[in-house]
Scaffold this motif. Structure first.
Motif, PDB file in Angstrom:
ATOM      1  N   ASP A   1       0.721  -1.318  -0.146  1.00 40.24           N
ATOM      2  CA  ASP A   1      -0.158  -0.049  -0.117  1.00 40.24           C
ATOM      3  C   ASP A   1       0.795   1.414  -0.027  1.00 40.24           C
ATOM      4  O   ASP A   1       1.824   1.369   0.616  1.00 40.24           O
ATOM      5  CB  ASP A   1      -0.768   0.090   1.413  1.00 40.24           C
ATOM      6  CG  ASP A   1      -1.908  -0.910   1.356  1.00 40.24           C
ATOM      7  OD1 ASP A   1      -2.016  -1.896   0.372  1.00 40.24           O
ATOM      8  OD2 ASP A   1      -2.414  -1.482   2.271  1.00 40.24           O
ATOM      9  N   ASP A   2       0.055   2.488  -0.514  1.00 45.74           N
ATOM     10  CA  ASP A   2       0.491   3.537  -0.266  1.00 45.74           C
ATOM     11  C   ASP A   2       1.566   4.495  -1.448  1.00 45.74           C
ATOM     12  O   ASP A   2       1.970   5.338  -1.253  1.00 45.74           O
ATOM     13  CB  ASP A   2       1.351   4.087   1.249  1.00 45.74           C
ATOM     14  CG  ASP A   2       0.261   3.671   2.396  1.00 45.74           C
ATOM     15  OD1 ASP A   2      -0.770   3.406   2.017  1.00 45.74           O
ATOM     16  OD2 ASP A   2       0.702   3.923   3.576  1.00 45.74           O
TER      17      ASP A   2
ATOM     18  N   HIS B   1      -6.476   3.102  -3.758  1.00 45.37           N
ATOM     19  CA  HIS B   1      -6.299   2.897  -2.186  1.00 45.37           C
ATOM     20  C   HIS B   1      -7.073   4.473  -1.688  1.00 45.37           C
ATOM     21  O   HIS B   1      -6.686   4.643  -0.793  1.00 45.37           O
ATOM     22  CB  HIS B   1      -5.042   3.111  -1.810  1.00 45.37           C
ATOM     23  CG  HIS B   1      -4.498   2.682  -0.408  1.00 45.37           C
ATOM     24  ND1 HIS B   1      -5.289   1.660   0.373  1.00 45.37           N
ATOM     25  CD2 HIS B   1      -3.521   2.966   0.386  1.00 45.37           C
ATOM     26  CE1 HIS B   1      -4.681   1.544   1.408  1.00 45.37           C
ATOM     27  NE2 HIS B   1      -3.835   2.317   1.561  1.00 45.37           N
TER      28      HIS B   1
ATOM     29  N   HIS C   1      -6.712   8.764   1.325  1.00 46.99           N
ATOM     30  CA  HIS C   1      -6.538   7.754   2.475  1.00 46.99           C
ATOM     31  C   HIS C   1      -7.164   8.177   3.558  1.00 46.99           C
ATOM     32  O   HIS C   1      -6.684   8.194   4.801  1.00 46.99           O
ATOM     33  CB  HIS C   1      -4.992   7.748   2.862  1.00 46.99           C
ATOM     34  CG  HIS C   1      -4.593   6.575   3.511  1.00 46.99           C
ATOM     35  ND1 HIS C   1      -4.828   6.228   4.695  1.00 46.99           N
ATOM     36  CD2 HIS C   1      -3.805   5.667   2.944  1.00 46.99           C
ATOM     37  CE1 HIS C   1      -4.214   5.033   4.876  1.00 46.99           C
ATOM     38  NE2 HIS C   1      -3.642   4.526   3.727  1.00 46.99           N
TER      39      HIS C   1
ATOM     40  N   HIS D   1       3.327  -2.710   4.186  1.00 50.62           N
ATOM     41  CA  HIS D   1       3.842  -1.568   3.511  1.00 50.62           C
ATOM     42  C   HIS D   1       5.467  -1.597   3.188  1.00 50.62           C
ATOM     43  O   HIS D   1       6.054  -2.023   4.248  1.00 50.62           O
ATOM     44  CB  HIS D   1       3.475  -0.249   4.474  1.00 50.62           C
ATOM     45  CG  HIS D   1       2.289  -0.047   4.919  1.00 50.62           C
ATOM     46  ND1 HIS D   1       1.703  -0.552   6.106  1.00 50.62           N
ATOM     47  CD2 HIS D   1       1.223   0.495   4.312  1.00 50.62           C
ATOM     48  CE1 HIS D   1       0.356  -0.115   6.118  1.00 50.62           C
ATOM     49  NE2 HIS D   1      -0.043   0.391   4.938  1.00 50.62           N
TER      50      HIS D   1
HETATM   51 ZN   LIG Z   1      -2.538   2.841   3.396  1.00 52.20          ZN
END
Ligand SMILES: [Zn+2]
Length: 274
Positions: free
Chosen positions: A20-21, A84, A88, A194
């Motif tokens: 993610d991210d 995503h 956020h 992550h």
């Molecule tokens: Zn995230």
């Protein structure tokens, strides 16, 4: 007559990763994944691409800088880019329209960067409730991952695609590796995390070693999350004779099954008698 699903090629094992991210540490993780033939899904916040940030995690200052938008297609080539949300947020706290905006706007932005329909998603911080799940049904999102894990190799059921629970976070991966590689039976090992967490614990060598052991096996199917979704959906779409003696595959991919102790490939558009 009864038959059961096998993964593509008649395999019993499938591995998929989900990160993610869109942090810059994804680039180092992707080098390790690519060196071992491992595929994954990367869930990106289009509103933060190219931005710079830091996080404090476990007392460590960790870089949380993001891949630039113009680099997304190249960095994540051969893997899946997924939603995503734009910024956020905690979707559970947002009104319906803002949930839809966060998902659809992110979808649109990412599709413009990668050039294909973006269909997967991970909920920001894993926050989801039944209202949010129901809202996903109008967005074109076909699966959405949370952060709760099963610690096993269960294959997702079609009722749970919008609340996909992975096998484990990468910090929980080690005890699952040997059973995954050496025990019989249909398995999906799905891992999430992550990539900045490898800086946080300064333990890149752990994931390097784990992915080296998990990669390069003939009997493992290496897939992005969307490949897993598409394959299981094709299997679930088989038209089966009343007595189970034949099956028609209306999908665009071969489906593999085990029947009477034997492996069968049912080609796209084809019929197989068992
Ligand atoms: Zn995230």
């Amino acid at each position: 007559m009864h038959f059961s699903m096998l993964w593509p090629g008649g395999r019993e094992k499938a591995l998929t990763l989900s990160y993610d991210d869109a942090v810059l540490q994804d680039i180092r993780l992707l080098e390790i994944m690519n060196a071992n033939g491992i595929k994954g899904t990367f869930n990106l916040n289009s509103g933060y691409l190219g931005g710079k940030a830091t996080l404090i995690r476990e007392g460590h200052l960790v870089q949380h800088n993001k891949v630039a938008p113009e680099e997304i297609a190249e960095v994540y080539k051969g893997h899946e880019v997924a939603v995503h949300t734009v910024t956020h947020p905690n979707l559970v706290d947002l009104p319906d329209a803002q949930v839809l905006y966060e998902v659809l706007e992110d979808r649109k932005n990412l599709e413009n960067l990668v050039g294909y329909p973006v269909r997967g998603m991970a909920y920001p911080s894993g926050r989801v409730d039944q209202r949010v799940v129901d809202l996903m049904k109008g967005t074109g999102i076909v699966f959405a991952r949370g952060v709760d894990t099963t610690k096993n190799f269960a294959v997702p059921k079609k009722e749970t695609w919008l609340n996909w629970r992975c096998s484990c976070h990468h910090w929980e991966l080690e005890p699952l590796i040997d059973p995954f590689l050496h025990e019989n039976g249909l398995k999906l090992l799905s891992v999430w995390g992550h990539a900045y967490e490898f800086d946080q614990r300064d333990d890149w060598e752990v994931i390097e070693d784990q992915l080296a052991r998990l990669g390069g096996h003939e009997d493992v199917w290496y897939a992005a999350n969307i490949d897993v979704f598409d394959y299981i959906t094709a299997y679930n779409s088989l038209d089966v004779a009343v007595d189970g003696s034949s099956a028609y595959n209306r999908s665009s991919v071969s489906v593999w099954v085990r029947a009477k102790g034997k492996k069968y490939e049912i080609p796209a558009g084809g019929v197989v008698r068992f």
